[in-house]
Design a protein around this motif. Structure first.
Motif, PDB file in Angstrom:
ATOM      1  N   ARG A 109       0.841  -1.202   0.000  1.00  0.00           N
ATOM      2  CA  ARG A 109       0.000   0.000   0.000  1.00  0.00           C
ATOM      3  C   ARG A 109       0.875   1.250   0.000  1.00  0.00           C
ATOM      4  NH1 ARG A 109      -4.856   0.078   0.310  1.00  0.00           N
ATOM      5  NH2 ARG A 109      -5.089  -1.877   1.456  1.00  0.00           N
TER       6      ARG A 109
ATOM      7  N   PHE B 269     -10.213  -2.978 -12.347  1.00  0.00           N
ATOM      8  CA  PHE B 269     -10.081  -2.038 -11.226  1.00  0.00           C
ATOM      9  C   PHE B 269     -11.124  -2.396 -10.172  1.00  0.00           C
ATOM     10  CE2 PHE B 269      -8.918   1.703  -9.010  1.00  0.00           C
ATOM     11  CZ  PHE B 269     -10.086   2.162  -8.420  1.00  0.00           C
TER      12      PHE B 269
ATOM     13  N   SER C 187      -8.605  -8.185  -5.771  1.00  0.00           N
ATOM     14  CA  SER C 187      -9.011  -6.787  -5.982  1.00  0.00           C
ATOM     15  C   SER C 187      -7.951  -6.077  -6.815  1.00  0.00           C
ATOM     16  CB  SER C 187      -9.132  -6.101  -4.613  1.00  0.00           C
ATOM     17  OG  SER C 187      -9.242  -4.706  -4.769  1.00  0.00           O
ATOM     18  N   HIS C 188      -8.374  -5.317  -7.797  1.00  0.00           N
ATOM     19  CA  HIS C 188      -7.490  -4.530  -8.662  1.00  0.00           C
ATOM     20  C   HIS C 188      -6.630  -5.373  -9.599  1.00  0.00           C
ATOM     21  CE1 HIS C 188      -8.825  -0.939  -6.778  1.00  0.00           C
ATOM     22  NE2 HIS C 188      -8.081  -1.008  -5.702  1.00  0.00           N
TER      23      HIS C 188
ATOM     24  N   ARG D  52      -0.120  -5.917  -9.953  1.00  0.00           N
ATOM     25  CA  ARG D  52       0.652  -5.325  -8.844  1.00  0.00           C
ATOM     26  C   ARG D  52       1.264  -6.372  -7.921  1.00  0.00           C
ATOM     27  NH1 ARG D  52      -3.817  -2.855  -4.561  1.00  0.00           N
ATOM     28  NH2 ARG D  52      -5.133  -4.724  -4.413  1.00  0.00           N
TER      29      ARG D  52
ATOM     30  N   HIS E  26      -2.594   3.517  -9.204  1.00  0.00           N
ATOM     31  CA  HIS E  26      -3.244   3.784  -7.909  1.00  0.00           C
ATOM     32  C   HIS E  26      -2.276   4.566  -6.998  1.00  0.00           C
ATOM     33  CE1 HIS E  26      -5.345   3.061  -4.169  1.00  0.00           C
ATOM     34  NE2 HIS E  26      -6.254   2.331  -4.758  1.00  0.00           N
TER      35      HIS E  26
ATOM     36  N   TYR F 254      -0.289   6.991  -4.447  1.00  0.00           N
ATOM     37  CA  TYR F 254      -0.416   7.537  -3.086  1.00  0.00           C
ATOM     38  C   TYR F 254       0.495   8.757  -2.967  1.00  0.00           C
ATOM     39  CZ  TYR F 254      -2.694   3.179  -1.549  1.00  0.00           C
ATOM     40  OH  TYR F 254      -3.564   2.123  -1.382  1.00  0.00           O
TER      41      TYR F 254
ATOM     42  N   GLN G 254     -18.407   5.991  -4.858  1.00  0.00           N
ATOM     43  CA  GLN G 254     -18.426   4.530  -4.619  1.00  0.00           C
ATOM     44  C   GLN G 254     -19.031   4.197  -3.265  1.00  0.00           C
ATOM     45  OE1 GLN G 254     -16.001   1.829  -6.925  1.00  0.00           O
ATOM     46  NE2 GLN G 254     -14.258   2.926  -6.021  1.00  0.00           N
TER      47      GLN G 254
ATOM     48  N   ASP H 128     -14.344   8.384  -1.902  1.00  0.00           N
ATOM     49  CA  ASP H 128     -13.994   7.330  -2.860  1.00  0.00           C
ATOM     50  C   ASP H 128     -14.785   7.586  -4.141  1.00  0.00           C
ATOM     51  OD1 ASP H 128     -13.666   3.695  -2.477  1.00  0.00           O
ATOM     52  OD2 ASP H 128     -13.174   5.067  -4.126  1.00  0.00           O
TER      53      ASP H 128
ATOM     54  N   ILE I  46      -9.553   8.337 -10.103  1.00  0.00           N
ATOM     55  CA  ILE I  46     -10.173   7.942  -8.838  1.00  0.00           C
ATOM     56  C   ILE I  46      -9.531   8.778  -7.728  1.00  0.00           C
ATOM     57  CG2 ILE I  46     -10.539   6.058  -7.201  1.00  0.00           C
ATOM     58  CD1 ILE I  46      -9.680   5.166 -10.750  1.00  0.00           C
TER      59      ILE I  46
ATOM     60  N   TRP J  41      -9.319   9.066  -3.601  1.00  0.00           N
ATOM     61  CA  TRP J  41      -9.636   8.227  -2.447  1.00  0.00           C
ATOM     62  C   TRP J  41      -8.862   8.639  -1.208  1.00  0.00           C
ATOM     63  CZ3 TRP J  41      -6.622   3.768  -0.379  1.00  0.00           C
ATOM     64  CH2 TRP J  41      -7.325   3.111   0.645  1.00  0.00           C
TER      65      TRP J  41
ATOM     66  N   LYS K 160     -12.263   3.203   7.531  1.00  0.00           N
ATOM     67  CA  LYS K 160     -11.691   2.228   6.583  1.00  0.00           C
ATOM     68  C   LYS K 160     -10.215   1.974   6.905  1.00  0.00           C
ATOM     69  CE  LYS K 160     -11.804   0.408   2.005  1.00  0.00           C
ATOM     70  NZ  LYS K 160     -12.529   0.384   0.716  1.00  0.00           N
TER      71      LYS K 160
ATOM     72  N   LEU L 252      -8.582  -1.793   7.154  1.00  0.00           N
ATOM     73  CA  LEU L 252      -7.645  -2.282   6.117  1.00  0.00           C
ATOM     74  C   LEU L 252      -6.513  -3.130   6.683  1.00  0.00           C
ATOM     75  CD1 LEU L 252      -7.492   0.745   3.661  1.00  0.00           C
ATOM     76  CD2 LEU L 252      -8.352  -1.545   3.178  1.00  0.00           C
TER      77      LEU L 252
ATOM     78  N   GLU M 278      -5.758   8.704  -8.670  1.00  0.00           N
ATOM     79  CA  GLU M 278      -5.403   7.531  -9.482  1.00  0.00           C
ATOM     80  C   GLU M 278      -5.793   7.747 -10.942  1.00  0.00           C
ATOM     81  OE1 GLU M 278      -7.455   4.381  -7.395  1.00  0.00           O
ATOM     82  OE2 GLU M 278      -7.165   5.493  -5.521  1.00  0.00           O
TER      83      GLU M 278
HETATM   84  O1  TA6 Z   1      -8.807   3.713  -4.538  1.00  0.00           O
HETATM   85  C1  TA6 Z   1     -10.085   3.280  -4.628  1.00  0.00           C
HETATM   86  C2  TA6 Z   1     -10.237   1.881  -4.038  1.00  0.00           C
HETATM   87  O2  TA6 Z   1     -10.962   1.050  -4.914  1.00  0.00           O
HETATM   88  C3  TA6 Z   1     -10.920   2.008  -2.680  1.00  0.00           C
HETATM   89  O3  TA6 Z   1     -12.255   1.600  -2.767  1.00  0.00           O
HETATM   90  C4  TA6 Z   1     -10.078   1.126  -1.766  1.00  0.00           C
HETATM   91  O4  TA6 Z   1     -10.567  -0.206  -1.774  1.00  0.00           O
HETATM   92  C5  TA6 Z   1      -8.707   1.262  -2.398  1.00  0.00           C
HETATM   93  O5  TA6 Z   1      -8.964   1.220  -3.797  1.00  0.00           O
HETATM   94  C6  TA6 Z   1      -7.690   0.266  -1.904  1.00  0.00           C
HETATM   95  O6  TA6 Z   1      -7.836  -0.959  -2.548  1.00  0.00           O
HETATM   96  P1  TA6 Z   1      -6.792  -2.119  -2.091  1.00  0.00           P
HETATM   97  O7  TA6 Z   1      -7.218  -3.342  -2.853  1.00  0.00           O
HETATM   98  O8  TA6 Z   1      -5.413  -1.645  -2.484  1.00  0.00           O
HETATM   99  O9  TA6 Z   1      -6.928  -2.228  -0.611  1.00  0.00           O
END
Ligand code: TA6
Length: 306
Positions: free
Chosen positions: A86, A96, A107-108, A112, A181, A183, A205, A225, A255, A257, A263, A267, A282
């Motif tokens: 992260r 995505f 996810s995503h 990565r 994505h 940061y 979202q 988000d 995006i 966020w 959250k 996480l 993003e």
């Molecule tokens: O950046 C938007 C997003 O889809 C958020 O909803 C959040 O889930 C974030 O990505 C982080 O996703 P990840 O899979 O890296 O924890």
């Protein structure tokens, strides 16, 4: 001062351009840290010399969760399966967010968390130019049954400049999404303002409602988000007296966020107060702007951060 250092976390491995976990780059313009997993740049620090005093100031342009990075290094040391890190600029591909039809898929997407190949390293008067590639293989076929080649060119200089090539090397067309994505570090999220998205339509979202960005600037006072569509391509993150500029080509979505308090606690790879220290902006092509790449065709996308 110019150097490239390749590091293998398990000292038993000999670190080289072909076999490393983390690489560090330094030149007269910047310092950068990049993992082979995801070809993910985790840190980019711009060196800025004050012409009068000759003092070199450092401007950090990317943020990374120390907790997440430590989890990654601990997993490597213990030969455990690593998770997405992260921070920096994880690449989301070929989808995505959650997979549209199979919640068991990552996810995503998978780009990565796969090991990329560092296929070239060049140094010039403008700094370092790196090229990473990821080609479909038996692992990616488990997630997505298409033949592709990703090429990520990274220039570490006065700016961080990325160029992503997505090639369809198979004999059938495919649809895909991608997102850088990213940061970005901020002094306090409550004082951050983002320019460049006024008048753009976005999907919230959190509420699944669609709105139009009325205010000139985006500010933050809760979990945020949002997926913006059909955007212009240039953005500024204002953080007190600091400003980070992002300029893109061919990225029609953005995006925005920040996880805020709740959250962040859910996480598990963010320190309790970490939500105050970063914002994600993003640059992407997702949802209405998803890509359709014909067999044998390719598409190019670029992003500069400074
Ligand atoms: O950046 C938007 C997003 O889809 C958020 O909803 C959040 O889930 C974030 O990505 C982080 O996703 P990840 O899979 O890296 O924890």
């Amino acid at each position: 001062m110019s150097a490239i250092t390749f590091k293998a976390v398990n000292q038993s491995n000999v670190a080289s351009q072909q076999n490393f976990d983390v690489m560090e780059i330094e030149n007269e313009f910047c310092r950068a840290v990049i993992t082979r997993q995801g070809a993910q740049i985790l840190s980019f620090e711009r060196k800025i010399k004050n012409a009068e005093t000759n003092v070199v100031d450092v401007k950090s342009l990317l943020w990374c969760s120390e907790l997440s990075l430590q989890q990654f290094l601990d997993d490597l040391k213990s030969d455990r399966k690593t998770k997405a890190i992260r921070g920096g600029i994880p690449l989301c591909f070929p989808w995505f967010g959650g997979h549209l039809t199979d919640a068991k898929l990552p996810s995503h997407g998978f780009a990565r968390t796969q090991l990329w190949d560092l296929t070239s390293v060049d140094e010039s008067a403008q700094g370092h130019q790196l090229v990473f590639t990821l080609q479909n293989d038996v692992i990616t076929d488990l997630f997505w049954h298409h033949q592709f080649r990703l090429t990520l060119s990274m220039t570490c200089s006065e700016q961080l400049h990325l160029v992503l090539g997505i090639e369809n090397v198979g004999d059938t067309d495919f649809d895909c999404e991608f997102a850088w994505h990213s940061y970005f570090p901020v002094s306090a999220i409550e004082s951050v303002k983002i320019d460049g998205l006024q008048g753009k339509k976005f999907l919230d979202q959190l509420t699944n409602e669609t709105y139009v960005q009325q205010h000139t600037q985006i500010q933050f006072d809760q979990e945020t988000d949002r997926i913006y569509q059909d955007v212009a391509g240039n953005y500024q993150i204002h953080d007190g007296l600091r400003q980070i500029d992002i300029q893109t080509k061919n990225c029609k979505s953005v995006i925005v966020w920040n996880p805020w308090v709740g959250k962040t606690q859910r996480l598990g790879d963010l320190a309790e107060q970490a939500w105050r220290d970063f914002v994600c902006l993003e640059c992407a092509d997702v949802q209405d702007n998803r890509l359709h790449i014909k067999a044998g065709q390719s598409a190019l996308f670029s992003m500069s951060i400074f």
